[in-house]
Scaffold this motif. Structure first.
Motif, short mmCIF file in Angstrom:
data_model
loop_
_atom_site.label_atom_id
_atom_site.label_comp_id
_atom_site.label_asym_id
_atom_site.label_seq_id
_atom_site.Cartn_x
_atom_site.Cartn_y
_atom_site.Cartn_z
N MET A 260 27.60 42.80 53.92
CA MET A 260 27.74 42.41 52.52
C MET A 260 29.11 41.76 52.32
O MET A 260 30.09 42.18 52.93
N PRO A 261 29.23 40.71 51.51
CA PRO A 261 30.55 40.12 51.27
C PRO A 261 31.51 41.15 50.68
O PRO A 261 31.11 42.00 49.88
N ASN A 262 32.75 41.07 51.10
CA ASN A 262 33.73 42.09 50.75
C ASN A 262 34.45 41.74 49.45
O ASN A 262 34.88 40.60 49.25
N PHE A 263 34.58 42.73 48.58
CA PHE A 263 35.36 42.55 47.37
C PHE A 263 36.85 42.47 47.66
O PHE A 263 37.63 42.08 46.80
N GLY A 264 37.25 42.87 48.85
CA GLY A 264 38.66 42.93 49.18
C GLY A 264 39.32 44.22 48.75
O GLY A 264 40.54 44.34 48.75
N TRP A 265 38.49 45.22 48.41
CA TRP A 265 39.03 46.50 47.96
C TRP A 265 39.32 47.42 49.13
O TRP A 265 38.68 47.35 50.18
N ARG A 266 40.29 48.29 48.92
CA ARG A 266 40.55 49.41 49.83
C ARG A 266 40.59 50.69 49.01
O ARG A 266 41.08 50.68 47.87
N LEU A 267 40.06 51.73 49.58
CA LEU A 267 40.00 53.00 48.87
C LEU A 267 41.03 53.96 49.47
O LEU A 267 41.02 54.21 50.67
N VAL A 268 41.90 54.46 48.62
CA VAL A 268 42.92 55.43 49.03
C VAL A 268 42.57 56.78 48.43
O VAL A 268 42.32 56.88 47.21
N GLY A 269 42.53 57.79 49.26
CA GLY A 269 42.33 59.16 48.78
C GLY A 269 43.59 59.96 49.00
O GLY A 269 44.31 59.76 49.97
N ARG A 270 43.86 60.86 48.09
CA ARG A 270 45.03 61.72 48.25
C ARG A 270 44.70 63.12 47.76
O ARG A 270 43.86 63.31 46.88
N VAL A 271 45.36 64.11 48.35
CA VAL A 271 45.14 65.51 47.97
C VAL A 271 46.45 66.26 48.07
O VAL A 271 47.29 65.97 48.95
N ASP A 272 46.65 67.18 47.17
CA ASP A 272 47.83 68.03 47.18
C ASP A 272 47.65 69.10 48.26
O ASP A 272 46.70 69.87 48.20
N PRO A 273 48.53 69.16 49.27
CA PRO A 273 48.35 70.16 50.33
C PRO A 273 48.31 71.59 49.82
O PRO A 273 47.72 72.46 50.47
N THR A 274 48.91 71.85 48.65
CA THR A 274 48.94 73.22 48.17
C THR A 274 47.56 73.71 47.71
O THR A 274 47.39 74.91 47.48
N VAL A 275 46.58 72.80 47.59
CA VAL A 275 45.25 73.27 47.23
C VAL A 275 44.66 74.11 48.35
O VAL A 275 43.67 74.83 48.15
N PHE A 276 45.26 74.03 49.54
CA PHE A 276 44.80 74.84 50.65
C PHE A 276 45.52 76.18 50.71
O PHE A 276 45.29 76.96 51.63
N SER A 277 46.40 76.46 49.74
CA SER A 277 47.15 77.71 49.75
C SER A 277 46.26 78.95 49.72
O SER A 277 46.53 79.91 50.44
N PRO A 278 45.20 78.99 48.87
CA PRO A 278 44.36 80.19 48.89
C PRO A 278 43.80 80.48 50.27
O PRO A 278 43.75 81.62 50.71
N GLU A 279 43.38 79.44 50.98
CA GLU A 279 42.83 79.63 52.31
C GLU A 279 43.89 80.21 53.25
O GLU A 279 43.63 81.15 54.00
N TYR A 280 45.10 79.66 53.19
CA TYR A 280 46.13 80.11 54.11
C TYR A 280 46.78 81.40 53.66
O TYR A 280 47.34 82.13 54.48
N SER A 281 46.69 81.73 52.38
CA SER A 281 47.17 83.04 51.96
C SER A 281 46.32 84.14 52.58
O SER A 281 46.83 85.22 52.91
#
Length: 352
Positions: A260-281
């Motif tokens: 398919m022809p490209n819109f020229g978009w790029r998708l960036v995802g980001r997450v706060d590492p502290t959301v994994f605190s419950p798991e590591y606690s």
């Protein structure tokens, strides 16, 4: 207490040694947890954001692929067919209008011959980018404000992205079939993808502008990952963003299928590492439990050692001290350790 520490018995010395060993164990464990716990959390966050961003890009691409397949099929339609039938096909392509707000066919002269709902029929679109590019090749256009359709569809701040394909009859282009995809649908799709995957999604154009972000207010120039995305370079990492937060981020360089022809978009995802605190606690809690068990075993071992090895020596020592002081007593017969048996036998011979 101080006198015991200055002149400790074997039992006291053993307990002090056990306590010191326990403190060293606890301190070393805390050092390891504090030193490497954060890096383990960051690595987990980076792996998660890499996978979730790629998954979000694939899901978004599948949505576009469905629309694209329909448009390609329309491009193979005989445009000489009855205009009412052609209009019905375009109405079917639009469906409920949540994604595709307008579908139309413009002849080679740039005049709209048929369209969904009859909108813009007879209008000259020859100067529109989707027509000028789509008359030759499949075309995907970036976000733009509604121009001709603004007054027809109603609503404020209407924005579209365009898809277009040539209407082919052999090697000759007979016009253009086009879709106007509602930007509002795209923002809802990104919001849903971000919510399900528990991360922020930022759609970046090839010129570095943010098309849409589920975390508004970002300055593209402040993030290395965003700058890399604008340049079309794969990037990931943990850095501080313009809002002052520290995030693990990743880039998907393509959000539509390869054919398919490209819109020229790029998708960036980001997450706060502290959301994994419950798991590591929970992990830290398990480590703490293991340290407690280890210290308990160490204490039990010290008590057992004192009972089996130290107490017999102390009894013999006390007996020898009293015999040396002139008291007539037979030394106790100890059978615990070799040293205790030998000392007991030696005292018995000396007493005799």
């Amino acid at each position: 207490m101080l006198s015991l520490l200055r002149n400790p018995t074997l039992a006291v010395a053993t307990y002090v040694f056990a306590a010191f060993t326990g403190l060293v164990l606890v301190g070393f464990t805390l050092l390891v947890v504090l030193r490497f716990g954060g890096s383990v959390q960051d690595e987990a966050a980076q792996r998660a954001v890499n996978a979730r961003t790629a998954s979000a890009a694939q899901d978004l691409g599948r949505e576009f692929e469905t629309a694209w397949r329909g448009l390609v099929w329309l491009g193979k339609t005989d445009v000489e067919t009855d205009s009412d039938r052609l209009r019905s096909m375009l109405d079917f392509a639009v469906g409920d209008g949540r994604m595709i707000r307008w579908a139309g066919y413009a002849g080679a002269d740039g005049v709209v011959r048929a369209s969904s709902g009859g909108l813009l029929e007879g209008a000259d679109v020859s100067q529109r980018p989707w027509f000028q590019a789509g008359i030759q090749n499949p075309f995907a256009g970036d976000v733009h404000e509604a121009v001709l359709l603004a007054s027809k569809l109603g609503g404020e701040n209407l924005r579209f992205v365009d898809l277009a394909v040539p209407a082919q009859a052999g090697d000759l282009s007979q016009g253009v079939f086009a879709y106007h995809i509602d930007m509002a649908w795209l923002t809802r799709a990104l919001d849903a993808l971000a919510r399900v995957r528990q991360l922020d999604l930022i759609l970046v154009s090839r010129d570095g502008k943010i098309v849409y972000s589920t975390a508004p207010g970002e300055d593209p120039g402040q993030s290395g990952v965003l700058r890399a995305a604008a340049a079309g370079v794969p990037a990931s990492g943990i850095e501080t963003w313009s809002d002052g937060g520290r995030y693990a981020a990743s880039t998907a360089l393509r959000v539509v299928p390869d054919d398919m022809p490209n819109f020229g978009w790029r998708l960036v995802g980001r997450v706060d590492p502290t959301v994994f605190s419950p798991e590591y606690s929970n992990i830290y809690k398990r480590i703490g439990q293991l340290v407690f068990v280890a210290c308990s075993i160490l204490l039990f071992g010290a008590v057992l050692f004192v009972r089996v090895a130290i107490r017999p020596i102390e009894r013999l020592t006390n007996s020898a001290y009293r015999i040396a002081a002139g008291k007539s007593e037979y030394p106790p017969e100890e059978t615990g350790t070799v040293q205790a048996r030998r000392l007991s036998a030696a005292l018995a011979k000396l007493h005799a």
